[in-house]
Design a protein around this motif. Structure first.
Motif, PDB file in Angstrom:
ATOM      1  N   ARG A  61       0.849  -1.208   0.000  1.00  0.00           N
ATOM      2  CA  ARG A  61       0.000   0.000   0.000  1.00  0.00           C
ATOM      3  C   ARG A  61       0.886   1.260   0.000  1.00  0.00           C
ATOM      4  O   ARG A  61       0.568   2.244  -0.671  1.00  0.00           O
ATOM      5  CB  ARG A  61      -0.912  -0.044   1.232  1.00  0.00           C
ATOM      6  CG  ARG A  61      -2.057   0.901   1.160  1.00  0.00           C
ATOM      7  CD  ARG A  61      -3.125   0.416   0.188  1.00  0.00           C
ATOM      8  NE  ARG A  61      -4.193   1.397   0.100  1.00  0.00           N
ATOM      9  CZ  ARG A  61      -4.647   1.896  -1.047  1.00  0.00           C
ATOM     10  NH1 ARG A  61      -4.156   1.497  -2.193  1.00  0.00           N
ATOM     11  NH2 ARG A  61      -5.597   2.791  -1.041  1.00  0.00           N
ATOM     12  N   HIS A  62       1.984   1.228   0.763  1.00  0.00           N
ATOM     13  CA  HIS A  62       2.919   2.371   0.716  1.00  0.00           C
ATOM     14  C   HIS A  62       3.351   2.631  -0.721  1.00  0.00           C
ATOM     15  O   HIS A  62       3.415   3.779  -1.166  1.00  0.00           O
ATOM     16  CB  HIS A  62       4.190   2.079   1.539  1.00  0.00           C
ATOM     17  CG  HIS A  62       3.995   2.100   3.016  1.00  0.00           C
ATOM     18  ND1 HIS A  62       4.940   1.616   3.895  1.00  0.00           N
ATOM     19  CD2 HIS A  62       2.961   2.539   3.783  1.00  0.00           C
ATOM     20  CE1 HIS A  62       4.509   1.760   5.143  1.00  0.00           C
ATOM     21  NE2 HIS A  62       3.300   2.318   5.094  1.00  0.00           N
ATOM     22  N   ILE A  63       3.663   1.540  -1.430  1.00  0.00           N
ATOM     23  CA  ILE A  63       4.176   1.685  -2.805  1.00  0.00           C
ATOM     24  C   ILE A  63       3.065   2.157  -3.742  1.00  0.00           C
ATOM     25  O   ILE A  63       3.291   2.998  -4.613  1.00  0.00           O
ATOM     26  CB  ILE A  63       4.818   0.353  -3.254  1.00  0.00           C
ATOM     27  CG1 ILE A  63       6.109   0.148  -2.464  1.00  0.00           C
ATOM     28  CG2 ILE A  63       5.092   0.340  -4.759  1.00  0.00           C
ATOM     29  CD1 ILE A  63       6.606  -1.271  -2.457  1.00  0.00           C
ATOM     30  N   GLU A  64       1.849   1.649  -3.528  1.00  0.00           N
ATOM     31  CA  GLU A  64       0.730   2.096  -4.387  1.00  0.00           C
ATOM     32  C   GLU A  64       0.449   3.583  -4.180  1.00  0.00           C
ATOM     33  O   GLU A  64       0.309   4.342  -5.141  1.00  0.00           O
ATOM     34  CB  GLU A  64      -0.538   1.289  -4.067  1.00  0.00           C
ATOM     35  CG  GLU A  64      -0.472  -0.139  -4.583  1.00  0.00           C
ATOM     36  CD  GLU A  64      -1.685  -0.990  -4.186  1.00  0.00           C
ATOM     37  OE1 GLU A  64      -1.818  -2.093  -4.725  1.00  0.00           O
ATOM     38  OE2 GLU A  64      -2.482  -0.570  -3.323  1.00  0.00           O
ATOM     39  N   LEU A  65       0.379   3.984  -2.910  1.00  0.00           N
ATOM     40  CA  LEU A  65       0.002   5.379  -2.630  1.00  0.00           C
ATOM     41  C   LEU A  65       1.179   6.337  -2.802  1.00  0.00           C
ATOM     42  O   LEU A  65       1.012   7.456  -3.275  1.00  0.00           O
ATOM     43  CB  LEU A  65      -0.547   5.502  -1.197  1.00  0.00           C
ATOM     44  CG  LEU A  65      -1.860   4.778  -0.928  1.00  0.00           C
ATOM     45  CD1 LEU A  65      -2.199   4.832   0.554  1.00  0.00           C
ATOM     46  CD2 LEU A  65      -2.982   5.383  -1.757  1.00  0.00           C
ATOM     47  N   GLY A  66       2.366   5.883  -2.382  1.00  0.00           N
ATOM     48  CA  GLY A  66       3.520   6.787  -2.375  1.00  0.00           C
ATOM     49  C   GLY A  66       4.289   6.831  -3.674  1.00  0.00           C
ATOM     50  O   GLY A  66       5.009   7.803  -3.934  1.00  0.00           O
ATOM     51  N   LEU A  67       4.169   5.782  -4.493  1.00  0.00           N
ATOM     52  CA  LEU A  67       4.961   5.757  -5.723  1.00  0.00           C
ATOM     53  C   LEU A  67       4.086   5.661  -6.971  1.00  0.00           C
ATOM     54  O   LEU A  67       4.180   6.499  -7.870  1.00  0.00           O
ATOM     55  CB  LEU A  67       5.954   4.585  -5.675  1.00  0.00           C
ATOM     56  CG  LEU A  67       7.046   4.618  -6.737  1.00  0.00           C
ATOM     57  CD1 LEU A  67       7.879   5.898  -6.630  1.00  0.00           C
ATOM     58  CD2 LEU A  67       7.964   3.407  -6.621  1.00  0.00           C
TER      59      LEU A  67
END
Ligand SMILES: N[C@@H](CCC(=O)N[C@@H](CS)C(=O)NCC(=O)O)C(=O)O
Length: 214
Positions: free
Chosen positions: A98-104
């Motif tokens: 989720r970090h990667i989906e939202l942040g990247l």
């Protein structure tokens, strides 16, 4: 089963890598994004959002959203596990993904739709300020990942997971089509990227032998 995708498109690529990791056979069906086939009545019946990937299951059901499709595949065939086995692993991988989906992904996506390739299609009004901010946010995220990857060979925990697939495809898209390669001094991140590029599930998608930042 059938996967509806388009050569080079990043979201279907996540599912293709996932299927390869699981050694699941599938038929790849091209949806021609360039001619707008994803907006056709026939395709909108498969996914009302008009986006790829779409998976047609062996029972004739249609699923969209790359992560949701991968969750389905994991439930169908749990080994090798790519979303974790223990409660903590499952939570950790979901969190990192989720970090990667939202942040990247969201930042690279903003730079993509406001960048030169999409501008040439003439379908969206460009917002250069949004692109400036998302370019900066992408590089800030790369910097954080570079620091985090000093301590681990994988994005979430001790084994390759969905979070690694998600990150690899985002960076590959950034390098290939959005002019958003990690900086040369992000050596941990680039070493991770090169190592993952050699995995049998990923190697077929590596289009350049030179993985140096652009
Ligand atoms: N959140 C979706 C995003 C799907 C998506 O944006 N797919 C792109 C191709 S990579 C698409 O269909 N673009 C066509 C459009 O938006 O018109 C997912 O993870 O599957």
């Amino acid at each position: 089963m059938k996967l509806f995708g388009y050569a080079g498109a990043p979201n279907p690529r996540k599912v293709e890598i996932f299927l390869a990791e699981k050694a699941i056979d599938f038929e790849l069906v091209t949806v021609d994004l360039s001619s707008g086939e994803h907006q056709s009545k026939a395709f909108l019946q498969k996914n009302s959002q008009g986006k790829i990937p779409v998976l047609e299951t062996d029972d004739g059901e249609f699923l969209s959203e790359s992560t949701a499709i991968c969750r389905y595949l994991e439930a169908l065939q749990p080994k090798p596990s790519l979303f974790g086995c223990t409660a903590l692993e499952i939570g950790h991988i979901a969190m990192r993904n989720r970090h990667i989906e939202l942040g990247l992904w969201s930042q690279i996506g903003t730079s993509w739709v406001n960048g030169p390739i999409v501008a040439r299609l003439g379908r969206f009004e460009q917002n250069p300020l949004a692109k400036k901010h998302s370019d900066l946010a992408t590089h800030a995220f790369y910097k954080r990942l570079d620091r985090e990857l000093t301590e681990s060979a994988f994005v979430a925990g001790e084994a390759f997971s969905m979070a690694d697939i998600s990150l690899w495809v985002a960076i590959d898209f950034g390098i290939r089509l959005v002019n958003l390669a990690p900086a040369a001094h992000h050596t941990n991140l680039m070493a991770w990227f090169k190592t993952q590029s050699q995995r049998p599930s990923i190697a077929p998608f590596v289009q350049t032998s030179d993985l140096q930042p652009l």
